[in-house]
Each structure stands twice: as structure tokens, then as C-alpha cells.
Design an enzyme around this catalytic site. Sequence first.
Site, PDB file in Angstrom:
ATOM      1  N   ASP A  89     -22.184 -10.100 -13.169  1.00 55.76           N
ATOM      2  CA  ASP A  89     -23.345  -9.778 -12.344  1.00 55.76           C
ATOM      3  C   ASP A  89     -24.618  -9.760 -13.204  1.00 55.76           C
ATOM      4  OD1 ASP A  89     -24.622  -9.215  -9.986  1.00 55.76           O
ATOM      5  OD2 ASP A  89     -23.282  -7.574  -9.441  1.00 55.76           O
ATOM      6  N   ASP A 121     -25.879 -10.798  -1.108  1.00 58.94           N
ATOM      7  CA  ASP A 121     -24.528 -10.286  -0.853  1.00 58.94           C
ATOM      8  C   ASP A 121     -24.156 -10.486   0.612  1.00 58.94           C
ATOM      9  OD1 ASP A 121     -24.756  -9.392  -3.425  1.00 58.94           O
ATOM     10  OD2 ASP A 121     -24.312  -7.295  -2.970  1.00 58.94           O
ATOM     11  N   LYS A 134     -16.263 -11.997 -13.200  1.00 62.99           N
ATOM     12  CA  LYS A 134     -17.440 -12.074 -12.320  1.00 62.99           C
ATOM     13  C   LYS A 134     -18.569 -11.362 -13.040  1.00 62.99           C
ATOM     14  CE  LYS A 134     -19.371 -10.262  -8.003  1.00 62.99           C
ATOM     15  NZ  LYS A 134     -19.084  -9.709  -6.676  1.00 62.99           N
ATOM     16  N   ASP A 137     -13.829  -5.700  -8.547  1.00 60.93           N
ATOM     17  CA  ASP A 137     -15.293  -5.749  -8.586  1.00 60.93           C
ATOM     18  C   ASP A 137     -15.817  -4.511  -9.317  1.00 60.93           C
ATOM     19  OD1 ASP A 137     -18.151  -6.082  -7.646  1.00 60.93           O
ATOM     20  OD2 ASP A 137     -17.239  -7.691  -6.469  1.00 60.93           O
TER      21      ASP A 137
HETATM   22  C1  GLA Z   1     -23.969  -6.997  -6.650  1.00 61.23           C
HETATM   23  C2  GLA Z   1     -23.106  -8.224  -6.364  1.00 61.23           C
HETATM   24  C3  GLA Z   1     -21.980  -7.850  -5.435  1.00 61.23           C
HETATM   25  C4  GLA Z   1     -21.131  -6.770  -6.041  1.00 61.23           C
HETATM   26  C5  GLA Z   1     -22.025  -5.575  -6.389  1.00 61.23           C
HETATM   27  C6  GLA Z   1     -21.260  -4.528  -7.148  1.00 61.23           C
HETATM   28  O1  GLA Z   1     -24.636  -6.550  -5.534  1.00 61.23           O
HETATM   29  O2  GLA Z   1     -23.892  -9.251  -5.820  1.00 61.23           O
HETATM   30  O3  GLA Z   1     -21.175  -8.972  -5.162  1.00 61.23           O
HETATM   31  O4  GLA Z   1     -20.481  -7.240  -7.178  1.00 61.23           O
HETATM   32  O5  GLA Z   1     -23.145  -5.964  -7.171  1.00 61.23           O
HETATM   33  O6  GLA Z   1     -22.071  -3.514  -7.597  1.00 61.23           O
END
Ligand code: GLA
Length: 402
Positions: free
Chosen positions: A183, A240, A181, A103
Amino acid sequence: MQIFIATCINNFTILLMMSARNISLQMALLLVAISFYCVADGLENGLARTPPMGWMPFERFRCMTDCARFPRDCISETLIKRTAELLISGGYAAVGYQYVIIDDCWMEASRDETTHELLPSLERFPTGMSSLGDYIHSLGLKFGLYHDIGEKTCMFRGPGAARHFDLDAQTFANWGVDYVKMDGCYASDADLDRGYPAFGRALNRTGRPIVYSCSWPFYKSQPDYSIISQHCNLWRFAEDVKDSLTSVTNIMTRFSSIQNLLTAHSGPGRWNDPDMLVLGNFRLSYDASRLQMAIWAVLAAPLIMTNDLETVRPEVKELLQNRDIVAIDQDPLGLSGKKILQWRNIQLSQMPNFCEQFAGCSSIVGSPSASVSWFINNYSHFTTKFRLDPFFSMQYIELLIC
Ligand code: GLA
């Protein structure tokens, strides 16, 4: 009360096996019809035919970058390799957990001055992403990375993809990335709508099969799921997830409040993502852990754990590896269950794919009294298996019927 879910799920295994034996022309036609439908309306990179399963550090390890003080828990090559090894030795990979996704917080704060390529933190990923990818692949697993469609990643530790879509997609492909992923922080509404499809096309141009996970809808006030589902393999539709029952039930509620919209666009190759599985951490009770596992399976959600695999309690590990639950989640038709009834904290969900062959099994009766016993009408031979232990300490009860 989640005892019921497991019991019910065990019964669904029976249903599943019977369905498989009776697999009919009708079912085959349905499969073909669904494939055609997807070809017309999905991202269709041929990936994520069932919801992706794997591991991602964010909820558990956040953006811990201080490896001097927290060598075990910082976002680093050590954590990623340890987790990849535990996915294998702990039996998770054998059940289907295959994506090891790093992540946020893996990058240096700036791009390479000459090439403008993204740079992994030299201190925490000293051998580089390509070699880490090779290592993950050598274990038979797949490799994922986080990125952001805007100017910066959400934790503000690294550059976003803005103005570098082709370069970043190619860099990921060169590193052997199998899952991105993406964002949506530090991007305007227009940037989101333009950026997500454009980055998806950039990924496709690399020629490498890369699952594309988008946080696009979460950053929109009125997401257009018909468009999003054409460009992404999965998409985050809620906030989240946190390590708490409230967070899990909030996400359930969010799903059910827009379930017709969400389920209209999901299926093989395109999934609603309620975020990570938090069981195995600190704050979910065993029953709450069962609830999250069961609900995520009913929703046909990606099963991406966020936990320290070294310290997951054995009973939670068993849940995460419960093949019956995973089979429901990974059903090839990819139809999500929907809430059909809610009474106080009791929620009934219906899973369409298990019902076709079992006319009559959608009738469930019960009364939440002290000596409650729920049973399925018309299926007396299932009655005992569907009996519930009276157990009302849980704050939330999920009943699953087909
Ligand atoms: C956002 C995403 C999370 C994670 C954070 C990382 O909040 O929704 O899942 O990836 O960023 O900074």
C-alpha cells in the site's frame, strides 16, 4: 440484463474452444511476440502470467481486531485458516483461487526492538506467520501479506516499510510469503516513486518468487504507467471498492476513462487491478454480482474475493466459480476488453483476443425497446444464443461483443 453476459460468455466459450482447435502459427507467433515484449518492459519475475486469483479480507472484514467481541470476524489466524480450508472444500481453489492474502491490521504496532523485524499480532496470530504460511502451503495454496511503502499502514496499526526494505522483504521470504500487497499510505510523492521500485528489487534479492502488487498509481495524481508496469505485477488504479453497485460501476467508469493508457501497459506479468470482488456480501443484487464478475473478467483483472466464504449464497458461489467467466479472465494472452460504445446505461465492450478468428462477429445490432432482441449479424446460427431476455430492472447493462 446481465443474463446476456452469461449467455454471451457461454458463446465465448464456444469461440474459445474453436480458437484453440485452430491455433495457428500466427497465434503462436503472437504469443512469442508478446513474451518478448514483456521481457523488455515488464517486472518479469516470471510470476502472475495470468491475473492472480484469491481472497483478501479487507472490504468484508475491514480492520476488525477485537477477537473477544467478534471471534468469527476479527483479522486472525482463525479467519485465515477457515478461509483457506473453505477455498479447498468449497471448490474455489479448483477453479484457480489460490492466494490467501492477509490485508492490513495483522501487525503489532511496533517492530521487534532488537531485530527491528515486523511482528504479527501475538494475540491474533499466536503461531506466527511462518507456521501460518506452512499451513496455507500444506493445503496447496499460496500465502500473501499486506504492507505499506511509507511510515505506517493505512489503518495506522503497524509500521510501514520505510527504511527497512531489505529487512522486510527478507522477513517475508523467511515466512514463505508468495504475494505482497504494498500500500502507499504515509508516503510522499517522492517516497512512492523511489520506494516501489526499491522494494521490488529487495523482493527480487531474496530469491523467493513473490508477486508484487502495488497501490502506487492510486496515490499519484498523474501516474506513469509505463514505469509502474516495469516494477509491479499488478497495480491499483482506482479507489477502494465497496459493497455497492455504484462503487463497481464507478470503477468501471474509471477504467474506461483511461482504458487506452491502462491497456497499453498490461498483459502477462503486469495487470491493472480494479480491486477486490465484493460479490458474496450484503449489498450487490444477483444481477449486480453478475455485472462485477463479468466486467472484472473482461478487464483481465485479478480476481481477489473479499467475502465470508462460509456464508456466500449458492448462486453467487456459482458465479464466482463459473469456469467460462474465469477462462475469459485467465486468457493467456492477457488482453483486456475495452469499452467501445456507451449509450445511457448500456455499454459495449470489445475483447480483442476473441475476435481475430471471427471476422464479422463484431457487428451487433439491437434496440432497447420493450421486446428487445439483440443479435449478431453474419452469424445467424448464433442468433438465438445471443438473444436477450428483456429485463430492464438493472441500472447498468454491459454487452460484450467480440
Ligand atoms: C487502503 C487500500 C485497501 C486496504 C486498506 C487497508 O485503503 O487501498 O485495499 O488495503 O488500505 O488499510
